[in-house]
Design a protein around this motif. Structure first.
Motif, PDB file in Angstrom:
ATOM      1  N   PHE A 186     -22.680  89.946 -37.876  1.00 29.65           N
ATOM      2  CA  PHE A 186     -22.034  91.070 -37.203  1.00 29.65           C
ATOM      3  C   PHE A 186     -21.822  92.231 -38.169  1.00 29.65           C
ATOM      4  O   PHE A 186     -21.632  92.045 -39.376  1.00 29.65           O
ATOM      5  CB  PHE A 186     -20.662  90.649 -36.650  1.00 29.65           C
ATOM      6  N   ASN A 189     -18.010  94.738 -34.454  1.00 29.62           N
ATOM      7  CA  ASN A 189     -18.124  93.833 -33.296  1.00 29.62           C
ATOM      8  C   ASN A 189     -19.543  93.822 -32.726  1.00 29.62           C
ATOM      9  O   ASN A 189     -19.760  93.333 -31.626  1.00 29.62           O
ATOM     10  CB  ASN A 189     -17.120  94.221 -32.207  1.00 29.62           C
ATOM     11  N   GLY A 228     -17.214  83.164 -35.155  1.00 26.84           N
ATOM     12  CA  GLY A 228     -15.927  83.797 -34.942  1.00 26.84           C
ATOM     13  C   GLY A 228     -15.662  84.251 -33.532  1.00 26.84           C
ATOM     14  O   GLY A 228     -14.753  85.054 -33.295  1.00 26.84           O
ATOM     15  N   ARG A 243     -13.569  86.923 -34.607  1.00 21.80           N
ATOM     16  CA  ARG A 243     -14.316  88.130 -34.260  1.00 21.80           C
ATOM     17  C   ARG A 243     -13.947  88.596 -32.849  1.00 21.80           C
ATOM     18  O   ARG A 243     -13.764  89.788 -32.607  1.00 21.80           O
ATOM     19  CB  ARG A 243     -15.813  87.826 -34.327  1.00 21.80           C
ATOM     20  N   CYS A 431     -18.255  91.845 -27.529  1.00 19.59           N
ATOM     21  CA  CYS A 431     -19.271  91.975 -28.578  1.00 19.59           C
ATOM     22  C   CYS A 431     -20.389  92.874 -28.068  1.00 19.59           C
ATOM     23  O   CYS A 431     -20.710  92.859 -26.878  1.00 19.59           O
ATOM     24  CB  CYS A 431     -19.854  90.620 -28.961  1.00 19.59           C
TER      25      CYS A 431
END
Length: 482
Positions: A186, A189, A228, A243, A431
């Motif tokens: 990543f 995000n 994550g 994340r 994401c």
């Protein structure tokens, strides 16, 4: 756009992959992930072998080759869950028509054994309408029986990998096998690539457009959590930075249990020849049915669990009805470690809802009625297991006999509630640049085998990606292409 396809397993040229009759020989080999479920009190403390494909083509290269689209109610349910008519039956039917007249070779089974014909006739004697195949009209009905459709051509498996990739090489596609994805990379995000273990090296591979996970209903949530993305408390427990807090990752594990209903074969019954799951019976398929959907496949031999087999006493000359019933409760996939080489903890959820007991016993009664029908008298003599032992003993046997149909799905499901992992376009919520394209995206398991629905998810992902990136669809291809 260039594409890199990364596969943890090896190539698909082994005879046990190419020859669909040899599919059981893949079990216990490097071509499957030999997952095992956690010991489960609801299954009398048993752990279940829970293999999934680890080879180019995944499950479509090691399965039984059955092609079933899924019921109208399944797809309309998905449309309601996502709020997107793209997942509704009418649009899905359009895509399936294109798949089956294009990349995938799908045909009615070519070898109906007399035993399979007798099963179909016995179901008809019990009020099940007979259909030409399990798709089309049957998948709009409440019940029915049919010979199967399959991805077999001239005795060779026509897997999704062979159909979409191997037989149609593209200059913009690179295939890297024996390469394990351990984590999504990543930037903030946004997913920008993957970490891969290949040939003894750890590689960072970067993507300019998107990362698409298609690791199955165990592998996909595991990879998300290692990256994550998942329930924050579980990630912190393993020292993984959060994340995106998505508590639904790994939840909602759907599958069909296999419930072995074993019969003594009639004297002189001949089960030689191609028999594997050629005839199917399906009931409780609509949303207004009192019980969840049930399926029955007829196979030769006493095919039950190792737990039951270890007790001895199985009939030498036998046949088995493999019953599958959608369970009321779902299971879960959880991390056991932040080490990517450690298998996750898997709980099926089988028999954890009291309503499951009534459902499976009623499915067993339906199977008994089919097995005792006049059409099957040349093949079946009397029930062997569980036999006339009463409710409690029957349930105890079924808890000891239950296995998996390998229809794992639902662990990164689409939806609009707090437990959803994906939006209706298969994008991971919270994401950017990250999608999922496998059966883990399905809100629930479809009525039967999940290969065809998994291919449909892949087609949907392709349409969404083309639309989002302004790409053309390219030329149509025909399944008749050599």
């Amino acid at each position: 756009m260039s594409v890199l396809l990364v596969e943890a397993g090896g190539d698909d040229r082994d005879p046990a992959v190419v020859n669909p009759e040899m599919w059981p020989l893949n079990q216990g080999t490097e071509r499957v992930w030999d997952f095992t479920t956690a010991p489960d009190p609801a299954l009398n403390g048993r752990s279940l072998p829970y293999a999934m494909g680890r080879v180019l083509g995944g499950g479509g290269s090691v399965n039984v080759s059955i092609w079933i689209r899924g019921h109208r109610d399944d797809w309309d349910f998905f449309a309601r869950e996502t709020g997107d008519p793209a997942w509704g039956h009418d649009n899905v039917r359009r895509l399936f028509d294109r798949i089956e007249s294009g990349p995938m070779w799908v045909q009615n089974t070519q070898d109906i054994h007399p035993y399979g014909e007798a099963v179909l006739a016995a179901a008809e004697e019990n009020g099940f309408p007979r259909y030409a195949n399990p798709n089309g009209a049957l998948m709009n009905s409440e019940r029915g029986t049919a010979p199967r459709q399959e991805i077999i051509r001239d005795g060779r498996r026509q897997s999704p990998y062979q159909s979409y990739v191997a037989l149609r090489p593209r200059p913009n596609l690179t295939v890297l096998h024996d390469a394990l994805v351990t984590e999504v990379l990543f930037d903030g995000n946004r997913a920008v690539g993957v970490k891969v273990r290949h040939a003894g090296q750890n590689l960072d591979i970067h993507a300019s457009a998107e990362v698409v996970l298609s690791l199955g209903a165990v592998g996909t949530p595991k990879a998300l959590m290692l990256s994550g993305v998942g329930e924050a408390a579980q990630l912190r427990e393993h020292g993984i930075g959060v994340r995106a807090h998505l508590p639904g990752v790994g939840r909602n594990l759907n599958d069909h249990p296999v419930l072995a209903h074993v019969w003594h074969a009639a004297d002189g019954a001949d089960f030689s020849g191609p028999l594997e799951s050629r005839a199917g019976v399906f009931w409780n398929l609509t949303s207004d049915a009192g019980d969840p959907p049930s399926i029955l496949y007829a196979v030769p031999g006493a095919q039950t669990s190792q737990t039951v087999a270890a007790r001895g006493g199985l009939p030498e000359h036998a046949a088995t009805f493999l019953l599958g019933v959608r369970m009321h409760n779902t299971g879960q996939v959880r991390l056991a470690s932040a080490d990517p080489s450690v298998n996750p903890i898997i709980k099926t959820g089988f028999f954890t809802d009291p309503a499951d007991s009534g459902s499976v016993l009623r499915a067993l009664e339906t199977a008994r009625a089919i097995g005792m029908a006049p059409a099957l008298k040349p093949f079946l003599k009397e029930e062997a297991l569980p036999g006339p032992v009463g409710r409690d003993a029957s349930l105890d046997y079924l808890r000891d006999a239950v296995q998996t149909f390998w229809h794992q799905s639902g662990t990164a499901r689409m939806g609009r509630d707090d437990m959803a992992v994906l939006d209706s376009r298969l994008r991971v919520i919270g994401c950017e640049g990250l999608r999922v394209a496998d059966a883990s995206a399905l809100p629930r398991v479809t009525v039967a085998n999940t290969m065809a629905p998994s291919v449909l998810v892949g087609e949907q992902a392709a349409e969404f990606i083309r639309s989002d990136h302004g790409l053309s669809a390219g030329p149509e291809v025909s399944s008749a292409t050599p």
